[in-house]
Design an enzyme around this catalytic site. Structure first.
Site, PDB file in Angstrom:
ATOM      1  N   GLU A 185     -18.637 -52.012 -55.646  1.00 53.61           N
ATOM      2  CA  GLU A 185     -19.660 -53.020 -55.429  1.00 53.61           C
ATOM      3  C   GLU A 185     -20.731 -52.351 -54.581  1.00 53.61           C
ATOM      4  O   GLU A 185     -20.582 -52.199 -53.369  1.00 53.61           O
ATOM      5  CB  GLU A 185     -19.111 -54.241 -54.699  1.00 53.61           C
ATOM      6  CG  GLU A 185     -20.165 -55.334 -54.547  1.00 53.61           C
ATOM      7  CD  GLU A 185     -20.003 -56.182 -53.290  1.00 53.61           C
ATOM      8  OE1 GLU A 185     -20.537 -57.307 -53.268  1.00 53.61           O
ATOM      9  OE2 GLU A 185     -19.382 -55.724 -52.315  1.00 53.61           O
ATOM     10  N   ASP A 219     -15.324 -53.185 -51.896  1.00 54.12           N
ATOM     11  CA  ASP A 219     -16.319 -54.098 -51.339  1.00 54.12           C
ATOM     12  C   ASP A 219     -17.399 -53.315 -50.591  1.00 54.12           C
ATOM     13  O   ASP A 219     -17.099 -52.346 -49.883  1.00 54.12           O
ATOM     14  CB  ASP A 219     -15.612 -55.068 -50.395  1.00 54.12           C
ATOM     15  CG  ASP A 219     -16.517 -56.158 -49.875  1.00 54.12           C
ATOM     16  OD1 ASP A 219     -17.027 -56.936 -50.694  1.00 54.12           O
ATOM     17  OD2 ASP A 219     -16.710 -56.235 -48.642  1.00 54.12           O
TER      18      ASP A 219
END
Length: 565
Positions: A276, A217
């Site tokens: 990401e 993330d």
């Protein structure tokens, strides 16, 4: 003809197979909205295990689980209170192990989310930091600063959180801590060795349990240069994002990932990772290098219209970036952070080429999801065509739960039921992401459309009945059956990591060929496009008289690759 097909015998297995992830189809599960096994309104790990036959029948290669860790749910689970446990509302570590074993028994890999930029404010470290006070070793794991203005009553800077409002929150003793997202998500200090060591421990914890890979993330935001004086928001905006920006996409973040790579490669087979990283396209390859995370998401299609020129540019650019990094490309049309692509493609397009009112559909949602602006049928048709297009590309494809049902965004969620911190921190000026996180419909009737006997944590619309799994399984022309057939056929046809663009003579029609003779043709326009119908093996919509209808994709392949029924 749309979905009916038979398959030739399995192709011979090469002597040395490439790593599984390079051409994989990965299905993203948002656990709290997938399936509920204990009637508490939240999806859980046993719910996932109960639906493994469905996942297997879909034809995917792997599942990616959004966070299932203990969390106060200030940000849908991305506020993690303990990185090495399971939220009790979602199950136990034993439930995780049972789910993992069941997925592996069906030859499905498992990727889990790692959230390293910030913890929950309920994390033991942060609670210790609050109790320990100014100047304590515990606060060094986070980013605490004295305030500005009279008596330090103002934030250290005027920086804004991604979710709106100040990026700083004041604690009882007067210091402020940095949170680039919700105030319940304090940023970690990645200059601290204990932070490094704890995440290495976490990666080993899940790898030792058998997890195959990790999705990282906000991988571009971990390292920060907070040398005083700190720049203002306006000054920050003028600093180039060239690897030396104080907060975003710093070159030194890859020193962290080099440490992680040593851990990944210590396993047999090596664990994989995908970043990401919302960074400039010229820098995405840095995250996808084998010495870094190894693969990175390409988000360009999330921001593109259903437009041939945009798709051609995005595909060409990202294949070049993949070659530069030595990785494979990733293709994604929807995920847990954006308006579903069936809805995006059904909104009007302005003369300037941007979806109206906004490309992402955010303003449409703010206006109550005005149905007069949304052409549901056209959006669904374009979504099917775009899906077949990207499934024909070299690289890995990421599917977000529910898109295989052709689900649209759920627009009509009352303010009292909303959960996304963006909605609350902007006082409703931004609608947030709840509309793509509504629990899935499994059956057309009954409580919560089969999600669970205890209702749902986000309200489901009545129209979900038309797109429930059991409804679509009975319809050979449904989006679910298209996905199943496409994924089975893709497994036979997928080859190599290159393509050749074929001139179609039209600006609104794209055609590319794969090395084995598999061709993909997408008509982004409305006028039919002539083809040799004899080699059509799959189509996103009915074809007739040897022509691809508007907003339709077809796959062509010689009979030596697949026998068309």
């Amino acid at each position: 003809m749309t979905n009916s097909l038979d398959f030739a015998s399995e192709p011979p297995v090469p002597d040395a197979l490439p790593p599984w992830w390079r051409q994989a189809v990965v299905y993203q599960i948002y656990p709290r909205s997938f399936a509920d096994s204990n009637a508490d309104g939240l999806g859980d790990l046993r719910g996932i295990t109960s639906r493994i036959d469905y996942l297997d029948k879909l034809g995917i290669d792997a599942v990616w689980l959004s966070p299932f860790y203990p969390s106060a749910l200030a940000d849908g689970g991305y506020d993690v209170a303990d990185y090495r446990d399971v939220d009790p509302r979602l199950g136990t570590l034993d439930d995780f192990d049972a789910m993992l074993a069941a997925l592996h028994a069906h030859d499905l890999k498992v990727v889990v989310d790692i959230v390293p930029n910030h913890t929950s404010d309920q994390h033991a470290w942060f609670q210790e930091a609050l109790a320990a006070g100014r100047g304590s070793a515990a606060r060094e794991r986070y980013i605490f600063r004295e305030g500005s203005g009279t008596d330090g009553l103002e934030p250290p800077t005027d920086w804004l959180s991604v979710f709106g409002g100040s990026a700083w929150e004041r604690v009882e003793d007067g210091q402020w801590y940095l949170h680039n997202f919700a105030k319940e998500q304090p940023d970690l200090n990645w200059d601290h060795p204990e932070v490094h060591e704890d995440f290495l421990k976490t990666l080993r914890f899940w790898s030792d349990r058998g997890v195959d890979g990790f999705r990282i993330d906000v991988a571009h935001m971990l390292t920060k240069d907070l040398t005083e004086p700190l720049p203002s928001r306006d000054e920050l905006a003028l600093i180039p994002r060239d690897g030396n920006h104080p907060l975003i996409d710093r070159d030194d973040v890859h020193e962290i990932y080099a440490e992680w790579r040593e851990v990944f490669d210590s396993y047999d087979p090596p664990r994989t990772a995908v970043a990401e990283a919302w960074v400039h396209p010229s820098r995405i390859h840095l995250y996808a290098r084998p010495e870094s995370l190894g693969q990175a998401f390409n988000f360009d299609l999330l921001e593109a219209d259903f437009d041939a020129a945009q798709f051609h540019r995005i595909i060409s650019d990202n294949l070049a970036l993949a070659a530069q990094s030595g990785s494979s490309s990733t293709w994604v049309l929807s995920n847990h952070d954006v308006v579903r692509h069936a809805t995006r493609y059904g909104l009007p397009v302005s003369e300037a080429g941007a979806a109206a009112p906004t490309r992402h559909g955010g303003e449409w949602l703010l206006n109550g999801g005005d149905e007069s602006l949304l052409n549901r049928e056209r959006g669904a048709r374009r979504a099917r065509a775009a899906t077949l297009f990207i499934m024909g590309l070299p690289g890995s494809t990421y599917i977000y739960q529910g898109e295989e049902l052709g689900l649209h965004e759920v627009a009509s969620i009352p303010a009292a039921d909303r959960q996304d911190p963006t909605f609350f921190r902007t006082q409703g000026a931004e609608i947030g992401r709840d509309g793509c996180r509504v629990p899935l419909p499994w059956v057309a009737t009954g409580t919560a459309f089969g999600f669970g006997e205890g209702g749902t944590h986000l309200p489901q619309p009545e129209w979900f009945a038309r797109q429930a799994v059991d409804t679509e399984e009975r319809d050979p022309a449904s989006t679910l059956m298209l996905y199943r057939n496409a994924l089975r056929l893709r497994c036979t046809l997928q080859t190599g990591e290159s393509l050749e663009w074929i001139d179609t003579g039209r600006d609104d029609v794209l055609r590319f060929a794969r090395p084995n003779g598999w061709h993909v043709v997408t008509n982004f326009g409305v006028e039919p496009y002539a083809i040799d119908e004899s080699e059509v093996v799959l189509a996103s919509a009915d074809i007739a008289a040897g022509a691809v209808a508007g907003e339709t994709t077809v796959w062509l392949a010689p009979s030596t690759l697949v026998n068309d029924a």
